[in-house]
Structure formats: structure tokens, C-alpha cells
Design a protein around this motif. Sequence first.
Motif: not given
Lengths: 115, 110
Positions: A15-32
Motif C-alpha cells: 500500500x502506498x507504492x506506485x504501480x505501472x501497468x503496460x500494454x502493447x496493442x495489436x499492430x494496426x489497431x487504433x483504439x485501446x
Amino acid sequence: DAGVIQSPRHEVTEMGQEVTLRCKPISGHNSLFWYRQTMMRGLELLIYFNNNVPIDDSGMPEDRFSAKMPNASFSTLKIQPSEPRDSAVYFCASSLGAGDQETQYFGPGTRLLVL
Amino acid sequence: GENVEQHPSTLSVQEGDSAVIKCTYSDSASNYFPWYKQELGKGPQLIIDIRSNVGEKKDQRIAVTLNKTAKHFSLHITETQPEDSAVYFCAASYFNKFYFGSGTKLNVKP
């Protein structure tokens, strides 16, 4: 073909720590899309982007949550500071466009546990 | 916004039997209805979808029906197999956003 890629797959933090989640969408997709899944609330949309621009962030629970999409192939969801109630599975999904009838393809998710 | 209700929450069938999952939605403006299958520890995977100008769609053992007047749609799985065991979610697309049902846990007993 590579699907939606998320990292890390599992995250345990205090608790209190920063969390960063990452995502790479499918190539060519314009919405995430970023979703959160819990037993109590099911699958909830947090925010979605079209052409790297945030379109609707009405699902973001509070100011502790922020999301960015600096380019077409990368997005982050950050929680700062994290709380135990943020424990959930976070999914990223992408679609070819932003229309009503565009299919969304989900990543494998990040399982977050905040102690 | 849209509200999607899904029933039943759990469904247990014998291998080879059929399974039916039903969903209702609240806003007639919704026009796209995908179904997702989620296996333990994985993300939801699209299995079939239907658009509002179509009443029925079939893909091998899976079919979906849509009744726009009544605002409900259903997933039908025939000749169920143990590998069909998973959680199934329906969704309705409303102004570019998906609203999901609460899920149905399907257990196919060998």
C-alpha cells in the motif's frame, strides 16, 4: 500474429507504492481500452483511447489512477498511491477502430495484489 | 448508460448436452453484441458476435440469437465438451463502449 501484450503478468506491492501497468496493442489497431475485473464489480471499463487520444475516462475510479498513450504501440495505466482495494485483474484490449461495432481483443491481464 | 443482465450465473451440464445463456440489455441504441469466453487465468476471448441487423448467427457448435424488440440475446452451445468449461460473458456496445454482463460459469461434466 501477436495479440495484445501486457506486462507485468503479476504484481504484488505494498500500500502506498506506485504501480505501472503496460500494454502493447495489436499492430494496426487504433483504439485501446483499459478494464478492471473484480468479483464484486465484474468487468469495468476504466478509460479508452482512439488514435492515442483519451476519449472517455469516466470509469477511472479516482485521481490516483492515470493512463497515457504516448504512441500507437504503447500505453500505461498508473496507480499512485496504490491501496488494497485496487487489487484486481487489469486488462488491456484493442480494436481496429472506435466504432460501435468494432470487436475488442483482450490481453492476458495483469493480476495486481496490493498488501 | 447501458445495463446488461446475464443469467444464469452458473450452469452445469452433462457432456453432449446443450447449454443456453441469456442476456438482456436496457437501451435500444446498442447495436453490437459480442460473447467472450474466459478460462482461468486468461483474458476474455471472443467466441462469436452478432450485429443488430441480424437475428441469428452460427459458428459450428455455437450460435447466438438476437431479439431487438425484447432487447435480449442468447448464446447456444450444442454438443458440449469438457473444454467448453469456462466463464462466458455477454456484452452490449453502446456509444463505442462495451457493457458486460456479470458472467456465467459453465461446467461441463464428462
